[in-house]
Scaffold this active site. Sequence first.
Site, mmCIF file in Angstrom:
data_model
loop_
_atom_site.group_PDB
_atom_site.id
_atom_site.type_symbol
_atom_site.label_atom_id
_atom_site.label_comp_id
_atom_site.label_asym_id
_atom_site.label_seq_id
_atom_site.Cartn_x
_atom_site.Cartn_y
_atom_site.Cartn_z
ATOM 1 N N CYS A 165 8.079 -1.765 -21.192
ATOM 2 C CA CYS A 165 6.876 -2.322 -20.578
ATOM 3 C C CYS A 165 5.796 -1.256 -20.353
ATOM 4 O O CYS A 165 5.966 -0.357 -19.531
ATOM 5 C CB CYS A 165 7.276 -2.960 -19.246
ATOM 6 S SG CYS A 165 5.927 -3.358 -18.139
ATOM 7 N N CYS A 217 4.509 -1.047 -16.767
ATOM 8 C CA CYS A 217 5.501 -0.416 -15.889
ATOM 9 C C CYS A 217 5.384 1.104 -15.958
ATOM 10 O O CYS A 217 5.462 1.789 -14.935
ATOM 11 C CB CYS A 217 6.910 -0.854 -16.272
ATOM 12 S SG CYS A 217 7.175 -2.630 -16.179
#
Length: 106
Positions: free
Chosen positions: A29, A32
Site C-alpha cells: 500500500c 501506508c
Amino acid sequence: MKKITTTEQFNEIINNPEQSLIKFDASWCPDCRRMDMFIGPIEEKYNQFTWYEVDRDALPEVADKYEVMGIPSLLVFKNGEKKAHLHSANAKTPDQVTTFLDSYQA
C-alpha cells in the site's frame, strides 16, 4: 509501533482497559508507506494510546469484522469496544491524523 500477528493477540490487546490505537495497513500500500514517513512524531505526541499495527492481508477476518474497507486506517479500542475509526480516505496527511486524534474523546 508493535506488530499484531494473530487474531488471539489482537483480541487480547483490544480487550485491555487502556486505549489502543491500531493502524491497519499492507506492505503493498503506497498510502501506508507515506503514513509511515510521518507517523513517528504523532505516535510520540499522542502517547495516551498504545500503538499497534496490523497487516490487513494477514488478518482479513479482523479487518472485515471492524469494517476496515481501506488502508491505512486507524482504529481506537478500549475494553473491547471500537471507540473511533479514521478511514483511509481521511488518513492521508499528518494534519488529518492529528485532527482525528485531537477530536477523539476518551
